[in-house]
Design a protein around this motif. Structure first.
Motif, short mmCIF file in Angstrom:
data_model
loop_
_atom_site.label_atom_id
_atom_site.label_comp_id
_atom_site.label_asym_id
_atom_site.label_seq_id
_atom_site.Cartn_x
_atom_site.Cartn_y
_atom_site.Cartn_z
N PHE A 192 12.27 20.48 23.86
CA PHE A 192 13.71 20.04 25.02
C PHE A 192 12.93 19.00 25.46
O PHE A 192 14.03 17.59 26.01
CB PHE A 192 13.22 21.11 25.46
CG PHE A 192 13.95 20.74 27.20
CD1 PHE A 192 15.67 20.63 26.80
CD2 PHE A 192 13.24 20.25 28.18
CE1 PHE A 192 16.42 20.18 27.65
CE2 PHE A 192 14.44 20.13 29.50
CZ PHE A 192 16.14 19.85 29.42
N GLU B 271 14.48 16.56 23.02
CA GLU B 271 16.11 15.81 23.02
C GLU B 271 15.39 14.73 24.05
O GLU B 271 16.45 14.02 24.01
CB GLU B 271 16.71 17.46 22.90
CG GLU B 271 16.55 17.96 21.98
CD GLU B 271 16.76 19.69 22.24
OE1 GLU B 271 17.91 19.28 23.15
OE2 GLU B 271 16.94 20.76 21.55
N GLU C 134 15.72 29.05 27.41
CA GLU C 134 16.74 28.38 26.29
C GLU C 134 17.81 27.80 28.07
O GLU C 134 18.63 26.63 27.37
CB GLU C 134 17.47 29.08 25.60
CG GLU C 134 16.61 29.01 24.49
CD GLU C 134 15.25 29.49 24.84
OE1 GLU C 134 14.83 30.93 25.20
OE2 GLU C 134 13.69 29.21 24.33
N ARG C 135 18.35 28.72 28.64
CA ARG C 135 19.16 28.88 29.66
C ARG C 135 18.80 27.86 30.85
O ARG C 135 19.65 27.09 31.07
CB ARG C 135 19.35 30.10 30.12
CG ARG C 135 20.94 29.93 31.56
CD ARG C 135 22.50 29.62 30.36
NE ARG C 135 23.27 29.77 31.63
CZ ARG C 135 24.21 28.75 32.01
NH1 ARG C 135 23.41 27.52 30.79
NH2 ARG C 135 24.65 28.31 32.56
N GLU D 85 19.08 24.18 28.72
CA GLU D 85 20.69 24.06 29.19
C GLU D 85 21.80 23.69 30.18
O GLU D 85 22.09 22.29 30.54
CB GLU D 85 21.81 25.04 28.73
CG GLU D 85 21.60 25.87 27.93
CD GLU D 85 22.33 27.31 27.48
OE1 GLU D 85 23.03 27.27 28.46
OE2 GLU D 85 22.03 27.14 26.10
N ARG E 182 19.57 20.12 30.91
CA ARG E 182 21.02 19.05 29.81
C ARG E 182 22.30 18.72 31.12
O ARG E 182 22.64 16.96 30.64
CB ARG E 182 20.86 19.52 28.34
CG ARG E 182 20.54 18.75 28.07
CD ARG E 182 21.27 19.70 26.32
NE ARG E 182 20.17 19.75 25.16
CZ ARG E 182 20.65 21.78 25.74
NH1 ARG E 182 21.01 22.00 25.70
NH2 ARG E 182 19.97 21.98 24.93
N ASP E 183 22.92 19.83 30.95
CA ASP E 183 24.06 19.75 31.53
C ASP E 183 23.89 18.97 32.68
O ASP E 183 25.08 17.86 33.02
CB ASP E 183 24.61 20.85 31.67
CG ASP E 183 24.80 21.24 29.84
OD1 ASP E 183 25.04 20.72 28.73
OD2 ASP E 183 25.65 22.79 29.55
#
Length: 115
Positions: free
Chosen positions: A18, A21, A99-100, A103, A106-107
């Motif tokens: 992660f 990224e 993973e959530r 997210e 990231r968002d």
């Protein structure tokens, strides 16, 4: 998050993927901004790494996100670091997977992690 070495290795690999990224693509930019993580008890803390403006050669870590695994519930509690140096619950307060969590970071819809 189990205390077993295997689980920590798997989690560390997920977090590294992660952060890869998020990291700046060019190595020259990474000298001014990079990202890292650490385990702290049942938590994973994400932090930025920047050079100090006051002490040449020194690097400063600034925590910005934390996920703490609550084993009895089987969820990760999410926190963000305010400017006062304290952790505050993020909304949504819990997620079912790393993973959530990734997210949400990231968002950054609430502009808590990256401003």
């Amino acid at each position: 998050m189990s205390a077993s070495t295997l689980d920590r290795v798997e989690i560390a690999n997920s977090v590294r993927a992660f952060l890869d990224e998020l990291r700046p693509a060019e190595a020259s930019v990474r000298a001014n901004l990079d990202y890292g993580f650490r385990f702290h008890k049942q938590s994973i803390e994400l932090f930025s790494i920047r050079p100090s403006i006051f002490n040449k050669g020194k690097r400063i870590e600034g925590e910005f996100a934390k996920a703490t695994f609550i084993k009895s519930w089987g969820v990760w509690k999410i926190y963000w670091m305010r400017g006062n140096g304290n952790w505050y619950p993020y909304e949504p307060a819990t997620v079912g997977s790393l993973e959530r969590f990734f997210e949400l970071v990231r968002d950054d819809e609430q502009h808590c992690f990256f401003g």
